[in-house]
Design a protein around this motif. Structure first.
Motif, mmCIF file in Angstrom:
data_model
loop_
_atom_site.group_PDB
_atom_site.id
_atom_site.type_symbol
_atom_site.label_atom_id
_atom_site.label_comp_id
_atom_site.label_asym_id
_atom_site.label_seq_id
_atom_site.Cartn_x
_atom_site.Cartn_y
_atom_site.Cartn_z
ATOM 1 N N ASN A 140 41.270 27.658 38.811
ATOM 2 C CA ASN A 140 40.252 26.607 38.733
ATOM 3 C C ASN A 140 39.366 26.746 37.497
ATOM 4 O O ASN A 140 38.132 26.733 37.571
ATOM 5 C CB ASN A 140 39.364 26.609 39.990
ATOM 6 N N ILE A 141 39.992 26.893 36.328
ATOM 7 C CA ILE A 141 39.186 26.969 35.111
ATOM 8 C C ILE A 141 38.647 25.587 34.785
ATOM 9 O O ILE A 141 39.362 24.585 34.854
ATOM 10 C CB ILE A 141 40.013 27.550 33.953
ATOM 11 N N LYS A 142 37.349 25.537 34.487
ATOM 12 C CA LYS A 142 36.688 24.261 34.201
ATOM 13 C C LYS A 142 35.875 24.394 32.922
ATOM 14 O O LYS A 142 35.268 25.435 32.672
ATOM 15 C CB LYS A 142 35.757 23.872 35.352
ATOM 16 N N LEU A 143 35.879 23.283 32.163
ATOM 17 C CA LEU A 143 34.977 23.156 31.024
ATOM 18 C C LEU A 143 33.731 22.441 31.528
ATOM 19 O O LEU A 143 33.710 21.224 31.678
ATOM 20 C CB LEU A 143 35.669 22.376 29.905
ATOM 21 N N VAL A 144 32.704 23.203 31.819
ATOM 22 C CA VAL A 144 31.521 22.650 32.514
ATOM 23 C C VAL A 144 30.694 21.786 31.578
ATOM 24 O O VAL A 144 30.312 20.672 31.927
ATOM 25 C CB VAL A 144 30.669 23.812 33.081
ATOM 26 N N ASP A 145 30.439 22.256 30.370
ATOM 27 C CA ASP A 145 29.536 21.502 29.501
ATOM 28 C C ASP A 145 29.818 21.888 28.058
ATOM 29 O O ASP A 145 30.289 22.992 27.770
ATOM 30 C CB ASP A 145 28.078 21.827 29.851
ATOM 31 N N VAL A 146 29.525 20.940 27.143
ATOM 32 C CA VAL A 146 29.636 21.159 25.709
ATOM 33 C C VAL A 146 28.374 20.618 25.074
ATOM 34 O O VAL A 146 28.025 19.441 25.278
ATOM 35 C CB VAL A 146 30.871 20.463 25.106
ATOM 36 N N TRP A 147 27.662 21.465 24.339
ATOM 37 C CA TRP A 147 26.448 21.025 23.634
ATOM 38 C C TRP A 147 26.310 21.838 22.343
ATOM 39 O O TRP A 147 26.638 23.017 22.295
ATOM 40 C CB TRP A 147 25.221 21.188 24.522
ATOM 41 N N GLY A 148 25.872 21.145 21.316
ATOM 42 C CA GLY A 148 25.662 21.831 20.041
ATOM 43 C C GLY A 148 26.946 22.517 19.587
ATOM 44 O O GLY A 148 27.998 21.898 19.462
ATOM 45 N N PHE A 149 26.831 23.823 19.343
ATOM 46 C CA PHE A 149 27.984 24.631 18.943
ATOM 47 C C PHE A 149 28.473 25.493 20.107
ATOM 48 O O PHE A 149 29.075 26.532 19.912
ATOM 49 C CB PHE A 149 27.609 25.546 17.770
ATOM 50 N N ASN A 150 28.179 25.110 21.359
ATOM 51 C CA ASN A 150 28.470 25.913 22.536
ATOM 52 C C ASN A 150 29.324 25.138 23.515
ATOM 53 O O ASN A 150 29.322 23.895 23.534
ATOM 54 C CB ASN A 150 27.174 26.356 23.221
ATOM 55 N N ALA A 151 30.034 25.932 24.341
ATOM 56 C CA ALA A 151 30.827 25.368 25.425
ATOM 57 C C ALA A 151 30.706 26.299 26.619
ATOM 58 O O ALA A 151 30.793 27.526 26.477
ATOM 59 C CB ALA A 151 32.287 25.201 25.022
ATOM 60 N N ALA A 152 30.469 25.756 27.819
ATOM 61 C CA ALA A 152 30.306 26.540 29.049
ATOM 62 C C ALA A 152 31.580 26.431 29.873
ATOM 63 O O ALA A 152 32.123 25.329 30.056
ATOM 64 C CB ALA A 152 29.100 26.058 29.840
ATOM 65 N N LEU A 153 32.068 27.614 30.373
ATOM 66 C CA LEU A 153 33.293 27.673 31.161
ATOM 67 C C LEU A 153 32.993 28.304 32.507
ATOM 68 O O LEU A 153 32.125 29.187 32.631
ATOM 69 C CB LEU A 153 34.358 28.492 30.447
ATOM 70 N N GLU A 154 33.762 27.900 33.530
ATOM 71 C CA GLU A 154 33.725 28.507 34.858
ATOM 72 C C GLU A 154 35.147 28.634 35.378
ATOM 73 O O GLU A 154 36.015 27.834 35.036
ATOM 74 C CB GLU A 154 32.892 27.662 35.831
ATOM 75 N N TRP A 155 35.369 29.651 36.234
ATOM 76 C CA TRP A 155 36.680 29.852 36.839
ATOM 77 C C TRP A 155 36.541 30.662 38.112
ATOM 78 O O TRP A 155 35.468 31.219 38.411
ATOM 79 C CB TRP A 155 37.624 30.528 35.852
ATOM 80 N N SER A 156 37.627 30.772 38.838
ATOM 81 C CA SER A 156 37.650 31.543 40.089
ATOM 82 C C SER A 156 38.543 32.759 39.904
ATOM 83 O O SER A 156 39.457 32.748 39.061
ATOM 84 C CB SER A 156 38.189 30.683 41.244
ATOM 85 N N PRO A 157 38.319 33.846 40.672
ATOM 86 C CA PRO A 157 39.183 35.033 40.581
ATOM 87 C C PRO A 157 40.633 34.679 40.892
ATOM 88 O O PRO A 157 40.905 33.691 41.584
ATOM 89 C CB PRO A 157 38.593 35.991 41.624
ATOM 90 N N PRO A 158 41.573 35.468 40.420
ATOM 91 C CA PRO A 158 42.993 35.153 40.655
ATOM 92 C C PRO A 158 43.346 35.312 42.134
ATOM 93 O O PRO A 158 42.752 36.108 42.865
ATOM 94 C CB PRO A 158 43.737 36.162 39.777
ATOM 95 N N GLN A 159 44.338 34.572 42.538
ATOM 96 C CA GLN A 159 44.793 34.669 43.919
ATOM 97 C C GLN A 159 45.481 36.009 44.171
ATOM 98 O O GLN A 159 45.325 36.606 45.233
ATOM 99 C CB GLN A 159 45.759 33.510 44.207
ATOM 100 N N ASP A 160 46.227 36.527 43.176
ATOM 101 C CA ASP A 160 46.925 37.818 43.278
ATOM 102 C C ASP A 160 46.216 38.817 42.366
ATOM 103 O O ASP A 160 46.237 38.675 41.138
ATOM 104 C CB ASP A 160 48.390 37.672 42.858
ATOM 105 N N ASP A 161 45.564 39.827 42.951
ATOM 106 C CA ASP A 161 44.865 40.823 42.132
ATOM 107 C C ASP A 161 45.752 42.011 41.771
ATOM 108 O O ASP A 161 45.274 42.986 41.179
ATOM 109 C CB ASP A 161 43.615 41.333 42.847
ATOM 110 N N GLY A 162 47.078 41.971 42.099
ATOM 111 C CA GLY A 162 47.986 43.069 41.754
ATOM 112 C C GLY A 162 47.714 44.331 42.551
ATOM 113 O O GLY A 162 48.077 45.427 42.124
#
Length: 1240
Positions: free
Chosen positions: A1023-1045
């Protein structure tokens, strides 16, 4: 500056300032004197002049720069061998007193060098020396899962001192003794360097069950300093420990000499009026972390790092981001090794198949030659070095663009073998000794030793070493008694030993001169034989030296000296002596002159033999074999008697009967008698002669005189004496480590004289030189020969000696080898006891010897008995034994002997009797330390768990996983009497869990639990998401993997890529949160982002990527360009360069060229004699930047004619023509090309 191969000590070179107009002095010190040193200025060698003064005193070198100017503010270098050190000189403008200001106080630094300054008449001298790092290293904690109990620690020793490094290894969980190796630096294995200065020891403590390994350095010198490594390994474990040794020079009386304390440092003196500026505060750690290894020395030079080695050790603990190579798919290995004379290939794989590479050796580009071959096969680039020599032992680089790949090549010399060994020698005092051996390689370096002590030329030039191709010589010009001993020549692949025996000069007299009685005009010969054929001597007559002349002859042939006197006269009667030169001998004999008197005899006189006149017993005459026997028998009688000679039992050679008769008045008959045995008749006597007496000539000779008046007879016994017959071959017995007993029998024939003694000689089996073992005669029939070399095959032979001389040598004895039985086995113990068996173990003997080891003999004896019974059939080669079929309850003693060719060793015995009875032992696991915590393995790895235990009788072992029995198809279990093993060939995730193993003996048990965790790489984040983009920045969010090995997620790696290039760059590494803000993005670009998960096993195979790019908008006002009317650039075609008439030779390609312009771009048509050439394959048409070319392939005379080029566009058209003449091989001189026609 250390010699090539030594480690550089770098030091601070900041602050080398001098004011313009003053003098600067640089000093360098080398390890040894006599090394040529070069000075460079800005890469150019400096030659001595008034401005530059170069001096050398021993190992100290200096460069003086007079009248320093601003142009001298450059980089300098000093070169010694392959070592090069750079330094800089800073030139400052003169400072007026008004401008001078006090220098600010130097900021405190954690480890600055102590600078010593001295002010003398306004000049300041600054000395920079190497200092050790002031930073202290905390003691490394013991590795909880390592093998070491105690690791070797860094040490310090003074030159000439001894030091011992100790490593201890826990042996409680080991099935056998671990293997330990000691190294210096990276590659030098010290196991092959054991000798005078290095000893390795090991021991085992049964109480603590700890192995102790020691490396002892004896009489250390400066070259021993450096880094060392101890490696210990077992069947499935490995551990190593690094440590260093510092060697200090021996302290000297008086003031401390800083330069002597740091022999490998460069001392720079800068004289000037200015004060040193403080070094700017820089982060050296950050510079080292980002720099390639090849730049470490340069950085250390620039920033004055004195403890570079310590900093590099700590630098390893700092995580350094490795940039993936874009030019290389596969780089060179860190190091290669090749034998001398062999071929090696260095190979890299490059990313671009068309890339050009350069190969460098020690920084210099390698040129193609017969030894260096470059190959390019697809992506592979190969450097082949043929016939490697020691000069190829260097650092190599492969350069592609700005990237480099480094490696080191180590050339290993093959071992030098001794093809022809040394031979034993025996000489007299003062004689020249020359030992010779032959090795497998010309010009090889060998080492000579005497009784274990190395020989050098410095010992008053007594020893001289010589090389002649493959032959090596050791020469002693004048030997002395002290030179006796064993001489050894050693190479790195063999050893040869020979013995030298130096004896005092001693002369033996084999045959002395004898008294002579001769008559007038006869010949007198004095003869003697001595042992040395090189001995000269003088003859004396009544104490005065005899001068040879025509009548007196002196001869010396071999060992025989003769004095011959012809036509003896009464004056020759005297005492004669022979004196050997250089010896206190005086051999004397007397010459008696026989005067024959003639008395008046009646006419009737019976025959008479006058033997009394000889002055010796007529019964027996003794003659030495090989000598001449001349017997003068005076006779008388009237009338003249007839002389008859007889030999009893054997006729005189040359006759047909036992008697031969010579009438007294028949001298002619005398001269007809020839042969070795003959009779000569004279007027008043008869002479009996035997030439070269032999053994067969012995016997009783009878002479009979007869005439009419009567007869007379006399018996003469002739005895021939000779040297003894050679004895039979001696026998060898009682052979030991370096001795044996030689026995022999007397010779069958003693030569007619009693045997005075024997002389014994020996030689090596493959040698031809016999060496005498005794100079005094041996009286006994046995002799104990000593001082032999163990493992060398020898032969013996005997000479018998009587008063006549020495016999021929006996046949050689059977070859034999001095060997000794080995010493007794060590550490003989009882390992286990049951109701009917006893398990024994031991270690090999400390000394085995040249005879090797055939095996071990194990015996036992019942308590109270003296009879030892073999416990095993024959010998065993193992160091353990299981004695079976014993009676329960018996008390037995055990002993073991080592056996080889020489016999049995002394016995190693167990002191107390062993009772054959099973001992109940409580079951108990000995869980290794690394299994007391969770055992982590990666998927696909092999799991091999060994758990030792104790317990008697043999316990029952049960394995469970999570309370369930193990599947034998998936997991392998092997049990023995001392341990249990769990084996998994390829680990899978389902193998994770809690394992429990139980040990059961009757109602007693013990159990241990082991936790195994199998891990794998994790899956990508979700669930990687590009939450916001402003100026010279970009905010990202994601969830832990389903398989942690099956392992904890340690973090995430965030990367970005520009949409234009799609090259990914890491933004965050080991990032732990599930959201982030990516900054410093470039305005106007679009970016994609991807995220990897990370656990103990590494990064996930795939990444989660954003679906849509993040657009970084441009800020500010939008530019609106003005609106202009578009200009019409249309233009009809126009030729700017015409076609030129040409005359060409048939068979050679030719071209016709012209230039045209026009907008839009015109279409081009070519014609020959008005015929379109577009479809003809013989013609090729080109158009580039308005230049038009027609190529005619291999024209013939038929291709001549008018060629037209036509350009057409929507605005019009244009044509241009030329004439082409094609000539054959014979050109017509009257032919002239026509003028071209042009049509608008």
């Amino acid at each position: 500056i250390p010699l090539p191969g030594e480690i550089f000590h770098t030091f601070n070179r900041e602050g080398n300032h001098v004011t313009a107009g003053n003098t600067a002095v640089f000093e360098a010190e080398t390890e040894k004197s006599g090394i040529k040193v070069k000075w460079q200025r800005a890469g150019t060698e400096i030659t001595e002049s008034e401005k530059y003064v170069i001096k050398t005193e021993g190992n100290k070198h200096s460069l003086t720069i007079n009248n320093v100017g601003k142009e001298d503010d450059v980089t300098y270098a000093v070169i010694a061998g392959s070592s090069k050190v750079k330094f800089e000189l800073k030139v400052k403008e003169p400072v007026t007193p008004a401008e001078a200001a006090p220098a600010p106080a130097a900021p405190e630094s954690p480890a600055p060098p102590a600078e010593s300054s001295q002010n003398t008449e306004g000049n300041r001298q600054l000395t920079l020396t190497s200092i050790s790092s002031a930073e202290t290293h905390p003691e490394e904690p013991l590795d909880p899962i390592g093998l070491f109990v105690a690791r070797p620690q860094d040490g310090e020793v003074t030159v000439g001192g001894n030091i011992t490094f100790t490593a201890k290894v826990a042996g409680e969980s080991l099935l056998k003794k671990p293997s330990v190796k000691w190294f210096k630096g990276k590659w030098m294995d010290l196991g092959s360097k054991v000798g005078k200065h290095l000893q390795l020891h090991d021991s085992y403590d049964r109480n603590t069950k700890v192995y102790t390994f020691e490396m002892e350095i004896i009489e250390a010198n400066m070259t021993f300093a450096g880094g060392y490594r101890c490696e210990v390994s077992t069947k499935d474990k490995f551990d190593s420990s690094n440590f260093s040794l510092t060697v200090n020079e021996a302290p000297v009386s008086g003031d401390l000499d800083i330069r002597a304390a740091f022999r490998q440092t460069l001392i720079l003196f800068c004289r000037g009026e200015g004060k040193s500026e403080s070094q700017s505060d820089v982060d050296v750690w950050d510079i080292l972390r980002k720099a390639p290894p090849t730049e470490y020395e340069k950085i250390a030079f620039q920033y004055g790092i004195t403890d570079l080695r310590g900093m590099l050790k700590r630098l390893k603990r700092i995580k350094k981001e490795e940039k993936k190579s874009t030019a290389f798919l596969k780089k060179l290995d860190p190091a290669y090794q090749v034998d001398k004379g062999q071929k090696i290939k260095l190979m890299v794989e490059v990313a671009n198949p068309d890339a050009d590479v350069k190969w460098l050796k020690n920084g210099q580009e390698i040129q193609v030659s017969g030894r260096y071959i470059f190959e390019a096969v697809g992506n592979k680039r190969i450097l082949t070095i043929n016939h490697c020599s020691l000069a190829d032992d260097a650092a190599y680089e492969c350069v592609v663009g700005d990237e480099k790949s480094f490696t080191e090549l180590f050339v290993k010399e093959p071992p030098i073998l001794i093809t022809h060994p040394l031979e034993d020698q025996m000489v007299m005092v003062g004689e020249r000794v020359e030992f010779e051996c032959e090795v497998s390689e010309e010009g090889a370096t060998v080492k000579w030793e005497k009784d274990g002590i190395e020989l050098t030329r410095e010992e008053t030039f007594k020893y001289r070493f010589k090389k002649d191709g493959k032959k090596q010589y050791l020469i002693i010009n004048e030997s002395t008694k002290e030179d006796s001993g064993h001489y050894t020549v050693k190479t790195n692949g063999g050893v040869s030993v020979a013995e030298l025996i130096v004896q005092e000069k001693k002369l033996e007299v084999y045959q002395s001169i004898a008294d002579l009685t001769v008559k007038a005009r006869d010949q007198a010969v004095f003869k003697c034989e001595v042992s040395d054929e090189n001995v000269k001597g003088i003859w004396l007559k009544n104490g005065k030296e005899v001068i040879p002349d025509e009548r007196i002859k002196i001869s010396h042939i071999g060992r025989i000296h003769k004095l011959t006197i012809e036509d003896v006269t009464p004056e020759d009667e005297a005492d004669y002596s022979f004196i050997p030169q250089g010896f206190a001998y005086n051999l004397s004999a007397k010459l008696q002159f026989l005067e024959v008197k003639i008395d008046f005899v009646p006419r009737e006189e019976p025959p008479k033999i006058h033997l009394d006149c000889l002055g010796q017993s007529p019964d027996t005459i003794v003659v030495v074999a090989g000598n001449k026997l001349r017997l003068d028998v005076p006779v008388s009688g009237d009338p003249t008697p007839t002389v008859i000679w007889q030999k009893t039992h054997q006729a005189v050679p040359g006759t047909t009967c036992n008697d031969f008769i010579c009438p007294f008045h028949c001298p002619q008959l005398l001269f007809e008698s020839e042969g070795r045995v003959r009779v000569e008749m004279h007027e008043d006597h008869c002479v009996f002669i035997i030439e070269g007496a032999e053994k067969e000539d012995e016997g009783v000779y009878r002479v009979i005189l007869k005439n009419p008046v009567g007869e007379d007879k006399a018996d003469i016994t002739v005895k021939v004496i000779d040297v003894p017959d050679p004895p039979e071959a001696p026998t060898i017995s009682n052979i030991g480590e370096d001795y044996c007993t030689v026995q022999w029998q007397p010779p069958k024939y003693d030569g007619g004289q009693p045997v005075l003694g024997y002389i014994l000689e020996r030689k090596k089996k493959k040698s031809y030189r016999w060496m005498r073992l005794n100079f005094d005669l041996l009286k006994e029939l046995t002799y104990e020969a000593k001082r032999m070399i163990e493992g060398v095959v020898y032969e013996m032979r005997i000479y018998a000696v009587n008063s006549i001389g020495m016999s021929r040598p006996s046949p050689a004895s059977q070859p034999f080898m001095p060997i000794a039985p080995p010493s007794e086995p060590t550490h003989f113990t009882v390992e286990d006891v049951s109701d009917s068996t006893v398990s024994l173990k031991w270690r090999p003997p400390e000394r085995i010897g040249a005879g090797g080891l055939d095996g071990y003999m194990v015996e036992y004896c019942k308590d109270g008995s003296t009879e030892w019974i073999p416990a095993l059939p024959g010998l065993t080669e193992r160091t353990s034994a299981l004695v079976k079929d014993l009676v329960t309850g018996d008390k037995l003693y055990f002993r073991i002997k080592a056996v080889n060719l020489a016999g049995e060793s002394a016995a190693a015995t167990i002191k107390e009797p062993v009772t054959v009875q099973e001992i109940l032992q409580r079951p108990k696991f000995w869980l290794p330390r690394h299994l007391r915590q969770t055992l982590v393995k990666k998927v696909g790895e092999t799991i091999n768990i060994v758990i030792p235990f104790q317990g008697k009788p043999r316990p029952k072992i049960t394995w469970l996983k999570d309370g369930q029995a193990l599947d034998s198809k998936d997991v392998g279990i092997r049990n023995s009497s001392t341990d249990t093993i769990l084996f998994i060939r390829k680990a899978e995730l389902h193998h994770s869990g809690a394992y429990e193993v139980t040990l059961q003996i009757e109602n007693m048990s013990d159990k241990v639990a082991i936790t195994i965790q199998i891990i794998d790489k994790p899956g990508p984040p979700q669930n990687i998401k590009l939450v916001d983009v402003w100026g010279f920045n970009a905010a990202l969010e994601w969830s832990p993997p389903q398989d942690d090995g099956n392992a904890q997620i340690l973090g995430y790696t965030v990367q970005k890529a520009d949409k234009k290039t799609m090259e990914w760059y890491t933004v965050f590494d080991h990032y732990r949160r599930t959201n982030c803000i990516v900054s410093d993005l470039i305005m106007g670009n679009d970016y994609f982002f991807r995220i990897f998960s990370e656990n103990l096993c590494g990064l996930s195979e795939t990444a989660a990527t954003t679906k849509n790019p993040a657009h970084i908008q441009k800020t500010g006002t939008t530019y609106k360009p003005p609106c202009y009317k578009e200009h019409d650039f249309s233009e009809a075609p126009k030729f700017t360069h015409p076609l030129v008439n040409r005359s060409v030779i048939a068979g050679y390609n030719t071209t016709l060229s012209c230039a045209v312009r026009g907008i839009p771009k015109p279409k081009i048509f070519w014609f020959k004699n008005k015929m379109d050439l577009s479809g003809d394959a013989k013609y090729r048409m080109f158009s580039k930047q308005g230049v038009l070319t027609l190529e005619i392939r291999k024209p013939t005379p038929f291709d001549g004619g008018i060629y037209t080029c036509k350009a057409v566009n929507e605005c019009g058209e244009a044509e241009i023509e030329c004439r082409l003449d094609v000539r054959g091989n014979q050109m017509n001189p009257m032919h002239k090309p026509n003028t071209a026609r042009k049509r608008d």
